[in-house]
Design a protein around this motif. Structure first.
Motif, mmCIF file in Angstrom:
data_model
loop_
_atom_site.group_PDB
_atom_site.id
_atom_site.type_symbol
_atom_site.label_atom_id
_atom_site.label_comp_id
_atom_site.label_asym_id
_atom_site.label_seq_id
_atom_site.Cartn_x
_atom_site.Cartn_y
_atom_site.Cartn_z
ATOM 1 N N GLY A 113 44.880 111.099 -6.466
ATOM 2 C CA GLY A 113 43.808 110.589 -7.691
ATOM 3 C C GLY A 113 43.545 109.201 -7.348
ATOM 4 O O GLY A 113 43.003 108.356 -8.150
ATOM 5 N N GLY A 210 56.701 110.201 -0.998
ATOM 6 C CA GLY A 210 56.745 110.836 -2.441
ATOM 7 C C GLY A 210 58.399 111.283 -2.724
ATOM 8 O O GLY A 210 58.372 112.004 -3.448
ATOM 9 N N ASN B 192 51.140 119.468 -8.050
ATOM 10 C CA ASN B 192 50.767 118.365 -9.077
ATOM 11 C C ASN B 192 51.962 118.211 -10.205
ATOM 12 O O ASN B 192 51.825 117.652 -11.233
ATOM 13 N N GLN B 237 54.989 117.617 -6.053
ATOM 14 C CA GLN B 237 54.097 116.554 -5.414
ATOM 15 C C GLN B 237 55.205 115.345 -4.986
ATOM 16 O O GLN B 237 54.862 114.583 -3.833
ATOM 17 N N GLY B 238 56.190 115.153 -5.707
ATOM 18 C CA GLY B 238 57.177 113.974 -5.157
ATOM 19 C C GLY B 238 58.285 113.893 -6.176
ATOM 20 O O GLY B 238 58.176 114.141 -7.288
ATOM 21 N N TYR B 239 59.202 112.978 -5.799
ATOM 22 C CA TYR B 239 60.185 112.734 -6.862
ATOM 23 C C TYR B 239 59.903 111.307 -6.724
ATOM 24 O O TYR B 239 59.725 110.421 -5.786
ATOM 25 N N VAL B 240 59.675 110.606 -8.127
ATOM 26 C CA VAL B 240 59.281 109.183 -8.245
ATOM 27 C C VAL B 240 59.914 108.652 -9.255
ATOM 28 O O VAL B 240 60.515 109.171 -10.263
ATOM 29 N N ASP B 242 59.115 104.453 -11.091
ATOM 30 C CA ASP B 242 58.129 104.017 -11.751
ATOM 31 C C ASP B 242 56.871 104.262 -11.408
ATOM 32 O O ASP B 242 55.667 103.920 -11.985
ATOM 33 N N GLU B 243 56.565 104.816 -10.139
ATOM 34 C CA GLU B 243 55.114 105.401 -9.905
ATOM 35 C C GLU B 243 54.483 106.317 -10.758
ATOM 36 O O GLU B 243 53.356 106.323 -10.515
ATOM 37 N N ASN B 246 51.227 104.982 -12.710
ATOM 38 C CA ASN B 246 49.905 105.167 -11.874
ATOM 39 C C ASN B 246 49.497 106.542 -11.617
ATOM 40 O O ASN B 246 48.474 106.821 -11.596
ATOM 41 N N LYS B 247 50.656 107.662 -11.270
ATOM 42 C CA LYS B 247 50.040 108.602 -10.804
ATOM 43 C C LYS B 247 49.720 109.604 -12.121
ATOM 44 O O LYS B 247 48.842 110.288 -11.893
ATOM 45 N N SER B 250 46.279 108.054 -13.232
ATOM 46 C CA SER B 250 45.141 108.176 -12.372
ATOM 47 C C SER B 250 44.880 109.736 -12.208
ATOM 48 O O SER B 250 44.053 109.903 -11.016
ATOM 49 N N GLU B 251 45.373 110.345 -12.944
ATOM 50 C CA GLU B 251 45.279 111.873 -12.612
ATOM 51 C C GLU B 251 45.876 112.292 -11.162
ATOM 52 O O GLU B 251 45.261 113.441 -10.835
ATOM 53 N N SER B 252 46.546 111.608 -10.704
ATOM 54 C CA SER B 252 47.175 111.929 -9.329
ATOM 55 C C SER B 252 48.135 113.222 -9.543
ATOM 56 O O SER B 252 48.060 114.276 -8.637
#
Lengths: 263, 452
Positions: A113, A210, B192, B237-240, B242-243, B246-247, B250-252
């Motif tokens: 996004g 990611g 997602n 989508q990923g292992y995150v 503090d990102e 943002n994700k 921002s609707e990522s």
């Protein structure tokens, strides 16, 4: 007199380079209670796939850097002196920003996004792929490839071009038969300076990958963070040895005598 | 030479006796030093806390450290300077305390770390109820905890529960109805979903979901959890870490597990975000103020702890940090409730941010899970023994290695390495050939009697 002047440097080198190396070696060969053991080294076979992936990704990133970087360095070196300065500054400009911030920004731009997808109204999934990690490595380390090659080419005597053409070389053969061999030491320095940090990078793979896969740098970082110092030290030690071996091999390619910064 | 040796030994003896003198009357000397320090105004209190974890005077908030200095000066008539430093993880703090000689008077570790530090005798034991008068205001839920059963080491500072954040615009209402961790495994939202990028929390999401003990010492339980995580990996989508901020804003990504206090901040930026506490059980952490055993100013440290529990300071901190406060002076304060309700978050049935944070106590959310495991503190992380720690680390690596290579990478790599080797061989061959040619030519010339 010389030795007195060198003393601070020797002191620095011992304190911050030699001593830490010995500490790494020590930790690699003891277990958590301080007894001598080879367990940490034998445990490394579990990390072979991570090693493999790190090496593969950084080899690809280095190749891409070389393919982009060599022509760029060549163009820069052949440009007018005034433009050369501009080129070098443009190349260095991104490096005024910290690597972590640059990487984080790339993530924000390429995210699902993120800026790019919002702008183009698309839904490319880039962050989280290996391509994104390679891109991040290329983006972050390209200047390290370009600068040594640029320095090397710009140091080549201008008469070499003329001599080559006098002896019947066209532009292409001048490049392949004269300039390329003469700039080999720059290429080897550049390859080293890109390959080594890419193999051991951890931030780029964490953010742009990611987190779905790990590179060896991530593994080492996590070992230290979770307090498994011994395994972390063993991995670092083996990494250093592998890098040393590959540098020695590369040195051979460069005829040894023009090895630039290596070993 | 002899004389020199004699001189040296006399000197050594002198130093030794002087040294032992100093040691013998340690106490009075110390107080002398203290009086000296007081007179010079150089008494410092070394506070070691998480980053961004105290009201620091920005945005018109109260600078609680400064307020403490003023309060202390008024009360005792001498100046104390708070030397405030921060750390990023419990482990950083632990290794600094364990391996270096730096002296701290206050540290604020999380529950499992307090347990570990008590076991290793790193914390000062004191009568919390007597020495910290404001301790009476701490909610009884956070007294006699598993990590400090006799209230002898720690005073709770903040706590926060974990849960599932989702985007109402991207996730169907029907899929979140059962308020389960299972949402993180829902294939409908492939690409997602986010997951924690640290072994402990990631494994816990799977273990709460399937009713496994998050503090299990059975390899089997961890293997089962790993299976679930491996199964989940392709749809992530990923292992995150503090990102996530943002994700999610921002609707990522559409779904992520995280802490409720942080969720409220995300909800400020993205109104479609919603949150629930999974019914299967959740983790919550308590960060508590402790005094290390080697503290230089334990008495002032107690004053500091007491001050941080006083109404004004505690409210300022709670507002700044955004996590829930175990202090009833805060949680029942009208002004604080009003501030919390300024958060734009609005949940089901008009639930406010304050209600989301405080209406459900950890023990209530986890009642089912705790009963299932058969332990009142089952949902809390306990400190791992080294065996389990390394086991979990290994499993985590296995998870990261699972399907991590793609064929195109091998192919590209082989092509690159292959062409480099080919080039090297070719150039060596050319060089050899050329030098042989030159040699032959030279020899031929020589035979013909020419000069080379």
């Amino acid at each position: 007199m010389n030795s007195i002047a060198a003393a601070p440097h020797v002191f620095w080198a011992i304190l911050f380079i030699v001593l830490p190396l010995f500490i790494v070696v020590y930790y690699a060969f003891v277990d958590s209670s301080g007894n001598f053991s080879f367990e940490n080294i034998t445990a490394l076979k579990d990390y072979a796939p991570i090693f493999g992936l790190s090496v593969e990704l950084s080899v690809i990133a280095t190749a891409v850097c070389l393919i982009i970087g060599y022509p760029l360095a060549y163009i820069m070196a052949r440009a007018k002196p005034k433009n050369q300065k501009l080129f070098v500054m443009l190349l260095m400009l991104p490096m005024w920003t910290n690597l972590l911030i640059r990487t984080y920004s790339i993530m924000a731009i390429l995210d699902d996004g993120g800026f790019l997808n919002t702008l183009l109204n698309t839904s490319f999934h880039i962050v989280g792929t290996k391509g994104a990690v390679i891109f991040g490595m290329v983006y972050d380390f390209l200047p390290y490839m370009v600068l040594p090659i640029y320095t090397c080419i710009s140091k080549i005597d201008k008469h070499m071009w003329e001599a080559a053409q006098d002896l019947g070389c066209n532009t292409v053969t001048t490049l392949t038969k004269v300039i390329l061999p003469l700039s080999m030491s720059g290429i080897i320095s550049g390859v080293t300076m890109v390959l080594v940090p890419s193999i051991s990078t951890f931030y780029i793979s964490q953010k742009l990958g990611g987190g779905t896969f790990e590179l060896i740098g991530d593994t080492i970082e996590r070992q230290f963070v979770t307090g498994a110092l011994n395994v972390g030290a063993a991995i670092s030690l083996v990494m250093m040895i592998l890098i040393l071996i590959s540098l020695t091999v590369m040195n051979r390619f460069g005829n040894g005598d023009e090895g630039g910064i290596i070993v | 030479m002899k004389r020199l040796l004699l001189l040296l030994s006399v000197l050594a003896a002198l130093i030794l006796t002087l040294g032992s003198c100093g040691n013998a009357d340690d106490e009075p000397l110390d107080t002398d030093a203290q009086t000296q320090q007081i007179q010079n105004g150089t008494v410092t209190l070394n506070v070691y806390n998480w980053g961004e974890y105290i009201s620091d005077g920005s945005f018109d908030s109260l600078n609680t450290n400064k307020a403490f200095e003023e309060y202390f000066y008024e009360k005792y008539g001498y100046k104390v300077t708070v030397n405030y430093t921060t750390y990023a993880t419990n482990e950083d703090m632990y290794s600094k305390l364990k391996n270096s000689s730096v002296v701290y008077d206050i540290v604020i570790p999380s529950d499992y770390m307090i347990q570990k530090m008590i076991e290793e005798d790193m914390l000062l034991s004191f009568d919390v109820e007597k020495d910290i008068p404001n301790y009476t205001y701490i909610d009884s839920e956070f007294k006699n905890t598993y990590y400090d059963p006799n209230n002898a080491y720690s005073v709770p500072y903040t706590y926060c529960m974990m849960g599932v954040i989702y985007n109402t615009a991207l996730v169907d209402e029907a899929d979140v109805k059962d308020k389960s961790w299972g949402l993180l495994w829902n294939e409908k939202y492939k690409g997602n979903i986010l997951q924690f990028n640290n072994p402990r929390d990631a494994f816990a999401t799977a273990m709460y979901w399937k009713g496994l003990d998050v503090n299990s010492t059975e390899n089997e339980d961890w293997d089962k959890a790993l299976e679930l995580l491996v199964e989940q990996k392709p749809i992530l989508q990923g292992y995150v870490n503090d990102e996530i901020f943002n994700k999610m804003t921002s609707e990522s990504a559409a779904i992520a597990p995280y802490f409720v206090g942080d969720f409220l901040i995300m909800a400020e930026e993205e109104e479609n975000l919603a949150f629930y506490y999974p019914t299967e059980g959740v983790n919550y952490f308590v960060d508590a103020m402790c005094i290390p055993k080697n503290a230089a100013q334990p008495e002032i440290a107690k004053e500091y702890i007491n001050f941080m529990l006083s109404e004004e300071a505690a409210i300022a901190n709670a507002i700044y940090i955004g996590y829930a406060s175990p202090n009833t002076l805060v949680s029942q304060n009208e002004e604080y409730i009003a501030v919390m309700n300024e958060y734009s978050y609005e949940g089901e049935d008009g639930e406010t941010a304050y209600e989301l944070l405080y209406n459900r106590k950890p023990s209530e959310v986890n009642a089912k899970y705790n009963a299932l495991i058969g332990n009142d503190n089952a949902s809390c992380y306990q400190s791992f023994n080294p065996d389990i720690q390394s086991r979990v680390n290994t499993l985590w690596e296995n998870l990261k290695i699972a399907d991590s290579t793609e064929p195109w990478i091998h192919v590209t790599c082989v092509v690159i390495v292959g062409s480099v080797i080919a080039l090297a061989i070719y150039s060596t061959y050319i060089k050899k050939k050329r030098s042989r040619d030159y040699r032959l030519r030279d020899r031929a010339k020589k035979q013909r009697g020419c000069r080379i």
